[in-house]
Design an enzyme around this catalytic site. Structure first.
Site, PDB file in Angstrom:
ATOM      1  N   HIS A  21      83.723 119.529 -22.025  1.00  0.00           N
ATOM      2  CA  HIS A  21      83.737 118.121 -21.608  1.00  0.00           C
ATOM      3  C   HIS A  21      83.752 117.986 -20.083  1.00  0.00           C
ATOM      4  O   HIS A  21      83.514 116.902 -19.565  1.00  0.00           O
ATOM      5  CB  HIS A  21      84.975 117.448 -22.198  1.00  0.00           C
ATOM      6  CG  HIS A  21      84.746 116.088 -22.781  1.00  0.00           C
ATOM      7  ND1 HIS A  21      83.504 115.560 -23.073  1.00  0.00           N
ATOM      8  CD2 HIS A  21      85.633 115.130 -23.147  1.00  0.00           C
ATOM      9  CE1 HIS A  21      83.640 114.351 -23.578  1.00  0.00           C
ATOM     10  NE2 HIS A  21      84.921 114.064 -23.629  1.00  0.00           N
ATOM     11  N   ASN A  68      87.606 108.629 -21.041  1.00  0.00           N
ATOM     12  CA  ASN A  68      87.285 107.314 -21.598  1.00  0.00           C
ATOM     13  C   ASN A  68      87.711 106.152 -20.710  1.00  0.00           C
ATOM     14  O   ASN A  68      87.517 105.003 -21.066  1.00  0.00           O
ATOM     15  CB  ASN A  68      87.867 107.162 -23.009  1.00  0.00           C
ATOM     16  CG  ASN A  68      89.370 107.290 -23.046  1.00  0.00           C
ATOM     17  OD1 ASN A  68      89.983 107.744 -22.084  1.00  0.00           O
ATOM     18  ND2 ASN A  68      89.975 106.901 -24.150  1.00  0.00           N
TER      19      ASN A  68
END
EC number: 3.1.1.29
Length: 186
Positions: A21, A68
């Site tokens: 990620h 996020n």
């Protein structure tokens, strides 16, 4: 001089540093190494460096929020430094792209990637230049566990050249026509 905001997406902290990620962070680190820069400034829950590159003022950044929530950092940097959205480039991982492949796009959906999804929602546009680094996916591992896992040794041989290519594509896009850069690197 034109201003650019180059944002690599990832999660903060050493325990995430080598995860799939975090390839956006890895590309920013590669650029900083190449240009002998360090992310020595902080503002709005992010770290960055400001430099002149290709006759442009460029901010290379890593949000220090979780993935996020990346949009909050991006909009604050754009507004504070008066950078147009057309000069924003976001670099992030893509599970729907083969490991080691990079793809440049001028706009589009998030493809389920929560960092770019948050940026699109906050900026209220999907017309955001992006460089996606393919990390593939493993059907035997839940997606959230997969993206937060480290690359395997044999995968590092594949991802390292993609990180370098992502850095070169990013630098090529500064002050240049993005269509030409897409044609060269896609």
């Amino acid at each position: 001089m034109e201003k650019y905001l180059i944002v690599g997406l990832g999660n903060p902290g050493s325990n995430y540093a080598k995860t799939r990620h975090n390839v956006g962070f890895m590309v920013i680190n590669e650029i900083c190494n190449k240009l002998n820069l360090s992310l020595d400034s902080s503002k709005f829950n992010g770290i960055f460096t400001k430099t002149i590159y290709n006759n442009s003022i460029v901010f290379f950044c890593q949000p220090t929020t979780y993935m996020n929530l990346s949009g909050e950092f991006v909009i604050k940097m754009l507004n504070f430094y008066n950078i147009p959205i057309k000069n924003l480039i976001v670099i992030y991982d893509d599970v729907d792209t083969k490991l080691g492949t990079i793809k440049l796009r001028k706009k589009g959906s998030s493809g389920g990637q929560n960092g770019i999804k948050n940026i699109i929602n906050i900026l209220k546009t999907d017309e955001i230049k992006r460089i996606r680094i393919g990390i593939d996916k493993d059907p035997h591992i839940k997606l959230d566990q997969y993206v937060l896992s480290n690359f395997k040794i044999d995968e590092l041989v594949i991802i390292k050249p993609a990180i370098i290519k992502g850095a070169l594509a990013t630098l090529a896009a500064i002050g240049e026509d993005f269509d030409k850069v897409m044609n060269k690197f896609n």
